[in-house]
Write a protein that holds these residues in place. Sequence first.
Motif, short mmCIF file in Angstrom:
data_model
loop_
_atom_site.label_atom_id
_atom_site.label_comp_id
_atom_site.label_asym_id
_atom_site.label_seq_id
_atom_site.Cartn_x
_atom_site.Cartn_y
_atom_site.Cartn_z
N ARG A 1 41.81 -132.43 -33.84
CA ARG A 1 40.98 -133.62 -34.08
C ARG A 1 40.56 -134.21 -32.74
N PRO A 2 39.28 -134.13 -32.40
CA PRO A 2 38.81 -134.62 -31.09
C PRO A 2 39.11 -136.10 -30.85
N ASP A 3 39.01 -136.92 -31.90
CA ASP A 3 39.25 -138.35 -31.70
C ASP A 3 40.69 -138.63 -31.28
N VAL B 1 41.12 -137.49 -27.59
CA VAL B 1 40.54 -138.46 -26.66
C VAL B 1 41.47 -139.67 -26.51
N GLU B 2 42.05 -140.11 -27.61
CA GLU B 2 43.00 -141.23 -27.54
C GLU B 2 44.20 -140.88 -26.66
N LEU C 1 33.64 -140.88 -22.58
CA LEU C 1 34.56 -140.59 -23.68
C LEU C 1 33.83 -139.92 -24.85
N ILE C 2 32.60 -140.34 -25.11
CA ILE C 2 31.82 -139.69 -26.17
C ILE C 2 31.52 -138.24 -25.80
N HIS D 1 34.57 -136.18 -26.36
CA HIS D 1 34.74 -135.93 -27.80
C HIS D 1 33.83 -134.79 -28.25
N ASN D 2 32.57 -134.82 -27.84
CA ASN D 2 31.62 -133.78 -28.25
C ASN D 2 32.00 -132.42 -27.67
N ALA E 1 34.82 -131.04 -29.75
CA ALA E 1 34.36 -130.63 -31.08
C ALA E 1 33.63 -129.29 -31.02
#
Length: 276
Positions: free
Chosen positions: A40-42, A45-46, A155-156, A159-160, A163
């Motif tokens: 899970r990318p989110d 990142v966290e 951060l975005i 995430h990309n 993914a």
Amino acid sequence: MSCIQQMDELVKEYLLFRGFTSTVRALDTEVKSEKDKAFRPDKIVEQFVHYITLYDLHGLKDYWNHFDQSVFERLDQNFMPAIKKMENSLLRMYLINACVNGKPEKIHEFFEKLGYELQHQLEWKDWFALPFIKNPEENPTYMVYFTRQWQDTMLISLHNLLAISFQCLPQPKLTTYHEEAARVTRLQAENDQLKSKLARSNVCDSRESGSANILSSDTLPPGLDLIDEFYLIPVDTSPADSHSRSFRSFIRGFGTNSTGLVRPGVKKIYVKIFLR
């Protein structure tokens, strides 16, 4: 990779069915401490942000190296510049966070541990002066990195990147089976919808056919014929025909009463009439 957690549950269900309880406990322990976070990318990142906020430089580098070796190395070489840029951005975010929160010792620690590795990279040439600059947020070299926009964009992008990287990984057969089962279920639902639509179409066609044949003689009950609605209208007759029929009726009724019997005292008379 969205079905990883569901696959984990299926595997544990099978292990419990087989009685492998110790294996289930070991699986639960490893799942809780896994670095991939069920892909899970989110969540990943966290975890990166967590290491940065805690000034855990070792944890940050170790976490990045894990994905660099297990995921990013499998990607096409065209991704390598973007991956390297993302690594540098994470390290710079670590330095910016230390500057904002007044942690100069963390900045010195950073260059002590990674200085030898970074000194040969042109992207880091200006950053070695960071510990000696007052108010770096006002310096044109570092100003953009202190903005909220840059941090959110970074951060975005991370995430990309994660993914896309996970989508490029070869899928295990178990997840492929799950996707195939989902595809079959979807096709079955579409097939049921088409059957229902076809049935409704046939019903409509039957109703239209019945309406078109409602005046056909085939639909009448046996023995019932159609009656001409104009049978009461008299046909055209000539005066001679009417006179002839009236005269015949008079001859037939001559000498008989209403019951058709010969009147008493009246002899039968045979009259031969020649009509034209």
